[in-house]
Design an enzyme around this catalytic site. Structure first.
Site, mmCIF file in Angstrom:
data_model
loop_
_atom_site.group_PDB
_atom_site.id
_atom_site.type_symbol
_atom_site.label_atom_id
_atom_site.label_comp_id
_atom_site.label_asym_id
_atom_site.label_seq_id
_atom_site.Cartn_x
_atom_site.Cartn_y
_atom_site.Cartn_z
ATOM 1 C CB THR A 1 -3.905 5.481 1.630
ATOM 2 O OG1 THR A 1 -3.021 6.535 1.184
ATOM 3 C CG2 THR A 1 -3.342 4.302 2.052
ATOM 4 C CB ILE B 1 -0.778 -0.060 1.280
ATOM 5 C CG1 ILE B 1 -1.769 -1.110 1.179
ATOM 6 C CG2 ILE B 1 -1.659 1.404 1.548
ATOM 7 C CD1 ILE B 1 -2.682 -1.189 2.369
ATOM 8 C CB CYS B 2 2.575 3.552 -2.016
ATOM 9 S SG CYS B 2 1.606 3.811 -3.458
ATOM 10 N N GLY B 3 0.261 5.884 -1.233
ATOM 11 C CA GLY B 3 -0.831 6.863 -1.219
ATOM 12 C C GLY B 3 -1.838 6.896 -2.232
#
Length: 378
Positions: free
Chosen positions: A98, A70-72
């Protein structure tokens, strides 16, 4: 090319307990502000993306097959997943990161209501926020505490052939931006917000509800009775649906009470909260289903995947059984954590007194809610 997983698929896998691990490659501050959580605990590691690439083989070795990266926005996580795949470990990158997770709304039906009425709880896992659609298929419905991203509500409404006639905010929210006024204008529905929470004046179309007002959704059984429950805010309003389901805003939670300090009146509103709980809630049927606006931990999600409780269970809680108002107020006020700095700004936006640009509202709308005054309830 690395495999991906959608936010809705991730939510389902978390619920099923099949996610082996989340590897969050955002920076530590972003991770601390808004970790990805669901209806049950998930093993999670936070390793900023630059650290992953500094020792790629070691971090790949530590990551189990099937983990979710997961990243932005989904770009960095996809690069990490591709590199891991080249080293023999198949992971999945969260589509949209996210940013997409923050917009996810998952509908869960609350069953067991009388007559034709149906109710859906929409869970927003990124903020542990809850909103609701209450209505009669092929008839009228209401939306309670909507987010800024309304498409999931509209999809469900269309699926069941309902017409939205009322949109309600139970109070002026401090933790997230409401989508109520914009959605009401778009659909031509009546909007309801307690003016006491906005300093007495609401600068957009609004029909204030009086205590005891009935919102008729088109069936003799389906009536939503307005009940004012000051405590979390001066004007908090609850809705009793068909004498069975109480949508209670932030007054009480499955475990906890709404914090009374967000309008700068902690002790006064703690006293109001005491009276609301003991004078308005206690006389109701103990089997009344309590549907709050938030949850605090995955332990509050029941076996059906819902964040609900009953009035009987609420009143087994130690603090709610406290009959002495002075001790109640003392306990509540003493439990209050420091409110996030953004909460004052969010309240101004939701009261119609501030209109920041969309990108700023996106930033204000990030991060888990901190609306609980006490989590010491049994």
């Amino acid at each position: 090319m690395a495999k991906t997983i959608t936010p809705a698929q991730l939510f389902s896998e978390i619920e099923a307990g099949t996610v082996p691990e989340i590897l969050d490659v955002r920076n530590k501050d972003d991770f601390a502000a808004s970790p990805v959580e669901g209806s049950r605990p998930i093993p999670t590691r936070n390793v900023p993306v630059y650290e992953v690439f500094e020792d790629l083989e070691e971090h790949c070795r530590r990551t189990p097959q099937g983990a979710v990266v997961i990243c932005g926005q989904g770009n960095g996580s996809e690069l990490v997943a591709e590199e891991f795949e080249s080293l023999g470990v198949e992971t999945r990158s969260l589509e949209g990161g996210t940013d997409a997770w923050a917009r996810l709304l998952v509908p869960k039906e609350i069953t067991g209501l009388p007559g034709e009425v149906r109710a859906w709880q929409f869970q927003r896992p990124a903020k542990a926020c809850l909103s609701y659609v209450i209505g009669v298929p092929e008839g009228r419905c209401m939306i309670v505490d909507p987010t800024r991203h309304p498409q999931p509500y509209l999809d469900l409404v269309a699926e069941h052939g309902m017409t939205v006639t009322h949109i309600v905010d139970t109070h002026v929210h401090a933790d997230h931006i409401s989508g109520g006024p914009v959605l009401a204008e778009r659909l031509g529905a009546e909007y309801h917000l307690p003016p006491e929470d906005a300093g007495g004046i609401v600068p957009f179309p609004n029909r204030p509800l009086k205590d005891g007002d009935v919102l008729d959704l088109g069936s003799a059984v389906v009536q939503t009775l307005t009940m004012h429950l000051p405590g979390h805010t001066p004007g908090t309003t609850a809705f009793l649906v068909s004498d069975r389901l109480l949508i209670v805003g932030d007054t009480v939670f499955v475990r906890g009470l709404g914090r009374p300090d967000l309008t700068g009146q902690a002790e006064e509103l703690a006293r109001d909260l005491f009276h609301s709980v003991h004078e308005r809630l206690r006389p109701l049927d103990p089997a009344t289903i309590i549907a709050p606006a938030h949850w605090s931990s995955s332990a509050e999600v029941n076996d059906e995947g819902l964040v609900v409780t009953t009035l009987e269970d609420v009143f087994t809680a130690t603090l709610l059984n406290e009959q002495a108002i002075e001790r109640f107020v003392e306990e509540i006020v003493a439990s209050l954590p420091h409110a996030p700095e953004t909460y004052d700004t969010i309240r101004l936006v939701n009261a119609g007194k501030l209109a920041p640009p969309e990108d700023e509202m996106d930033l204000l709308d990030v991060g888990r809610n901190q609306c609980v005054a006490s989590t010491t309830l049994a």
